[in-house]
Design an enzyme around this catalytic site. Structure first.
Site, mmCIF file in Angstrom:
data_model
loop_
_atom_site.group_PDB
_atom_site.id
_atom_site.type_symbol
_atom_site.label_atom_id
_atom_site.label_comp_id
_atom_site.label_asym_id
_atom_site.label_seq_id
_atom_site.Cartn_x
_atom_site.Cartn_y
_atom_site.Cartn_z
ATOM 1 N N GLY A 80 9.980 74.904 24.117
ATOM 2 C CA GLY A 80 10.987 74.829 25.030
ATOM 3 C C GLY A 80 12.335 74.185 24.778
ATOM 4 O O GLY A 80 13.021 73.823 25.614
ATOM 5 N N GLU A 95 5.422 74.229 19.462
ATOM 6 C CA GLU A 95 5.814 75.476 19.661
ATOM 7 C C GLU A 95 6.983 76.043 19.825
ATOM 8 O O GLU A 95 7.023 76.650 20.958
ATOM 9 C CB GLU A 95 4.666 75.856 20.743
ATOM 10 C CG GLU A 95 3.249 75.546 20.306
ATOM 11 C CD GLU A 95 2.215 75.894 21.483
ATOM 12 O OE1 GLU A 95 1.044 76.069 21.366
ATOM 13 O OE2 GLU A 95 2.783 75.825 22.758
ATOM 14 N N PRO A 96 8.131 76.009 19.133
ATOM 15 C CA PRO A 96 9.155 76.494 19.325
ATOM 16 C C PRO A 96 9.362 78.039 19.422
ATOM 17 O O PRO A 96 8.729 78.487 18.423
ATOM 18 C CB PRO A 96 10.242 75.724 18.495
ATOM 19 C CG PRO A 96 9.650 75.565 17.239
ATOM 20 C CD PRO A 96 8.100 75.163 17.850
ATOM 21 N N GLY A 97 9.870 78.522 20.251
ATOM 22 C CA GLY A 97 9.987 80.138 19.978
ATOM 23 C C GLY A 97 11.579 80.584 20.135
ATOM 24 O O GLY A 97 12.341 80.868 19.157
ATOM 25 N N ARG A 98 12.058 80.183 21.454
ATOM 26 C CA ARG A 98 13.572 80.475 21.596
ATOM 27 C C ARG A 98 14.430 79.965 20.666
ATOM 28 O O ARG A 98 15.269 80.434 20.201
ATOM 29 C CB ARG A 98 13.946 79.965 22.940
ATOM 30 C CG ARG A 98 15.323 80.025 23.436
ATOM 31 C CD ARG A 98 15.695 79.406 24.602
ATOM 32 N NE ARG A 98 14.700 79.427 25.642
ATOM 33 C CZ ARG A 98 14.416 79.963 26.497
ATOM 34 N NH1 ARG A 98 15.459 80.947 26.850
ATOM 35 N NH2 ARG A 98 13.532 80.001 27.253
ATOM 36 N N TYR A 120 16.694 85.219 35.648
ATOM 37 C CA TYR A 120 16.940 83.601 35.636
ATOM 38 C C TYR A 120 18.659 83.200 35.906
ATOM 39 O O TYR A 120 18.824 82.046 35.798
ATOM 40 C CB TYR A 120 16.630 82.981 34.274
ATOM 41 C CG TYR A 120 15.368 83.523 33.796
ATOM 42 C CD1 TYR A 120 14.124 83.178 34.386
ATOM 43 C CD2 TYR A 120 15.435 84.135 32.432
ATOM 44 C CE1 TYR A 120 12.943 83.679 33.579
ATOM 45 C CE2 TYR A 120 14.021 84.673 31.869
ATOM 46 C CZ TYR A 120 12.970 84.572 32.665
ATOM 47 O OH TYR A 120 11.729 84.989 31.979
ATOM 48 N N CYS A 136 20.525 101.775 37.988
ATOM 49 C CA CYS A 136 20.808 101.955 39.417
ATOM 50 C C CYS A 136 20.950 100.582 40.056
ATOM 51 O O CYS A 136 19.960 100.849 41.147
ATOM 52 C CB CYS A 136 20.213 103.054 39.851
ATOM 53 S SG CYS A 136 20.528 104.422 38.892
ATOM 54 N N GLU A 137 21.366 99.736 39.826
ATOM 55 C CA GLU A 137 21.275 98.367 40.467
ATOM 56 C C GLU A 137 22.645 97.544 40.494
ATOM 57 O O GLU A 137 23.212 97.365 39.201
ATOM 58 C CB GLU A 137 20.323 97.581 40.223
ATOM 59 C CG GLU A 137 18.664 98.306 40.108
ATOM 60 C CD GLU A 137 17.808 97.151 40.380
ATOM 61 O OE1 GLU A 137 18.018 96.130 40.732
ATOM 62 O OE2 GLU A 137 16.772 97.682 40.268
ATOM 63 N N TYR A 151 13.442 86.629 23.855
ATOM 64 C CA TYR A 151 13.144 87.201 25.185
ATOM 65 C C TYR A 151 13.861 88.332 25.480
ATOM 66 O O TYR A 151 14.502 88.568 26.571
ATOM 67 C CB TYR A 151 13.185 85.872 26.304
ATOM 68 C CG TYR A 151 12.229 84.736 25.816
ATOM 69 C CD1 TYR A 151 10.868 85.104 26.006
ATOM 70 C CD2 TYR A 151 12.530 83.717 25.274
ATOM 71 C CE1 TYR A 151 9.913 83.875 25.546
ATOM 72 C CE2 TYR A 151 11.731 82.744 25.136
ATOM 73 C CZ TYR A 151 10.628 82.863 25.030
ATOM 74 O OH TYR A 151 9.585 81.738 24.667
HETATM 75 N N1 LLP Z 1 4.234 77.596 24.055
HETATM 76 C C1 LLP Z 1 4.003 77.916 25.193
HETATM 77 C C2 LLP Z 1 2.573 77.765 25.558
HETATM 78 C C3 LLP Z 1 4.809 78.610 26.061
HETATM 79 O O1 LLP Z 1 4.117 79.357 27.081
HETATM 80 C C4 LLP Z 1 5.827 78.904 25.620
HETATM 81 C C5 LLP Z 1 6.969 79.785 26.437
HETATM 82 C C6 LLP Z 1 6.320 78.445 24.238
HETATM 83 C C7 LLP Z 1 5.616 77.783 23.835
HETATM 84 C C8 LLP Z 1 7.851 78.683 23.691
HETATM 85 O O2 LLP Z 1 8.872 78.345 24.451
HETATM 86 P P1 LLP Z 1 10.340 78.299 24.127
HETATM 87 O O3 LLP Z 1 10.305 77.352 22.840
HETATM 88 O O4 LLP Z 1 10.601 79.778 23.706
HETATM 89 O O5 LLP Z 1 11.180 78.039 25.017
HETATM 90 N N2 LLP Z 1 11.225 84.584 29.491
HETATM 91 C C9 LLP Z 1 11.689 83.196 29.455
HETATM 92 C C10 LLP Z 1 11.037 82.193 28.773
HETATM 93 C C11 LLP Z 1 9.568 82.277 28.870
HETATM 94 C C12 LLP Z 1 8.665 81.277 28.247
HETATM 95 C C13 LLP Z 1 7.392 81.294 28.256
HETATM 96 N N3 LLP Z 1 6.648 80.479 27.472
HETATM 97 C C14 LLP Z 1 13.150 83.201 29.241
HETATM 98 O O6 LLP Z 1 13.618 84.171 28.859
HETATM 99 O O7 LLP Z 1 13.743 82.218 29.305
#
Ligand code: LLP
Length: 446
Positions: A255, A297-300, A345, A372-373, A402
């Site tokens: 997050g 758990e970093p993703g973004r 968002y 078309c929006e 994402y």
């Molecule tokens: N761990 C779990 C259990 C999660 O559900 C998520 C994201 C992450 C880690 C990674 O979060 P991050 O570090 O990427 O913020 N589509 C949305 C974000 C949805 C995130 C869902 N879960 C967007 O585009 O902002």
């Protein structure tokens, strides 16, 4: 150019066009077409390594270890799974598809964690069959189902329980995940989390290894992470005191916020690691007991800043505003089918002309797509030069997370390719959809 928002290898070449990973964007657009997602390999891997190293250092000072699970929902290809393995990261998956891509990329099953609030029997079975390192259970239904499937297979499922800590954080309601009134996890406050831990402990098909929480996404507040870590360690201590069970693992989720625009802010891996290690140390000093092994758990924060989208400009329109001003509408060859974040968002982005430099007057502009929006907006407000014209390339930075994973085929759009660049070379991760793909999904009339 908003240097602070683009990935680390982005430069302007001599005639003013952008290059990334040593490759001119005009060459990329020519070779792969537009829209195109471009991942800066060096940048993405450096971000993965930074989480690994900063957390290892900060927690290591207390003798604790941390595993970094890349949250693959942000962006996954089998090649990215391979990179994460090479960087010594683990991988989070949240569906059968993500699990199979991770395995295809050679990520060892033992380093994979399976998430999801509504996992199917097939997903649970496959996870046990390949031997994933952890299944993060999200409900009592899942605990019962998993226990039964594991016993039937003669397996023991390694489990973390997903805890809702009640810490409200996150950039938008839809991406906050640890307040009470939403679908994820088991509540700490109501006692459900505690009951789930006991249920897992008592289940013959389950080995209870720990607890997990994820408070939301695009979070800037270190205090929110600290608060959630304290609550998690409090729960662990209570379980120890009341049942003599000392959980070996605690996952504090992802997050971490990234910068999307020049005026945006980010929570760096360094600051997150320092703050969370201190909070954890203070909490452990208070509750006592042996330290668990931690994970995050970093993703973004790994994928987002490393990616950009290249578009080709089509129509440019000047629209009079009620206040007497005007706005330049720049329509590109993609839109909400490749970037759902703006419409979903209200996400903010920036953009720049990528195929040349311009010294024309900047004008208040809006980058829109071809769907078309009227909500089909990529960048709501950005200054772009007045001479932007059909044929120019436009780059939107920070779309690595994402983006492609949330792309869709609205208006029978063909989803863009994803390529990575490094040291002057480009590599395809996901090829562009073709009309043949569309026809293969459509069952034609006889
Ligand atoms: N761990 C779990 C259990 C999660 O559900 C998520 C994201 C992450 C880690 C990674 O979060 P991050 O570090 O990427 O913020 N589509 C949305 C974000 C949805 C995130 C869902 N879960 C967007 O585009 O902002």
């Amino acid at each position: 150019m908003s240097a602070a928002v683009f990935s680390s290898t982005v430069t302007r070449v001599e005639d003013g066009a952008l290059a990334v990973g040593g490759v001119d964007v005009r060459e990329l657009a020519g070779q792969y077409g537009t829209p195109l997602y471009v991942i800066d390999e060096q940048d993405m891997r450096a971000r993965a390594a930074a989480f690994r190293d900063h957390f290892a250092a900060a927690f290591g000072r207390h003798g604790a270890e941390v595993d970094v699970f890349y949250a693959s929902k942000a962006f996954l290809s089998s090649k990215v799974a391979r990179w994460m393995r090479a960087e010594d990261l683990c991988l989070d998956v949240a569906s059968l598809g993500e699990l199979e891509l991770a395995l295809r990329g050679g990520m060892p099953a033992a380093r994979i964690g399976l998430h999801g609030n509504n996992k199917s029997d097939a997903e649970l079975r496959r996870a046990l069959e390949v031997g994933v390192g952890r299944i993060i259970v999200d409900s009592f239904t899942e605990i019962e189902t998993l226990d039964a499937i594991a016993r039937e297979m003669g397996a023991v499922a390694p489990v973390l329980v997903r805890v809702t800590t009640g810490v409200h954080a996150g950039g938008h309601e839809y991406i906050a995940t640890s307040h009470e009134d939403q679908k994820f996890g088991l509540s700490l406050a109501s006692g459900a989390a505690f009951q789930a831990l006991v249920a897992c402990h008592d289940a013959a098909g389950i080995r209870l290894n720990g607890i997990h929480t994820h408070i939301g996404s695009q979070i800037l507040s270190l205090a929110a992470f600290e608060e959630s870590a304290e609550r998690m360690l409090g729960l662990r201590a209570t379980l120890h005191a009341e049942y003599g069970i000392e959980l070996p693992e605690v996952d504090l989720g992802g997050g971490y916020a990234i910068r999307y625009t020049p005026h945006g802010e980010a929570l760096s891996a360094h600051d997150a690691a320092q703050g969370m290690a201190e909070a954890v140390a203070a909490a452990m000093a208070k509750v006592g007991g042996t330290w668990p092994r931690f994970s995050i758990e970093p993703g973004r924060a790994i994928a987002g800043p490393a990616g950009m989208t290249l578009y080709r400009v089509g129509v440019v329109k000047h629209v009079a505003l009620e206040d007497g001003g005007q706005r330049q509408y720049v329509a590109v060859d993609g839109g909400m089918s490749d970037n759902m974040r703006t419409i979903t968002y209200g996400a903010e982005y920036t953009a720049t002309i990528a195929s040349r430099l311009s010294d024309a007057e900047p004008e208040l502009s809006r980058v829109v797509g071809k769907h078309c929006e009227s909500g089909d907006i990529v960048v709501r407000d950005v200054e772009l030069p007045h001479d932007i014209a059909r044929g120019d390339l436009l780059a939107v930075p920070a779309t690595g997370a994402y983006g492609r994973v949330m792309a869709h085929n609205y208006n029978a759009a063909l989803r863009p390719a994803v390529v990575s660049v490094r040291d002057g070379e480009s590599t395809v991760h996901i090829r562009r959809d073709t009309l043949e793909d569309l026809f293969s999904w459509d069952v034609a009339p006889d």
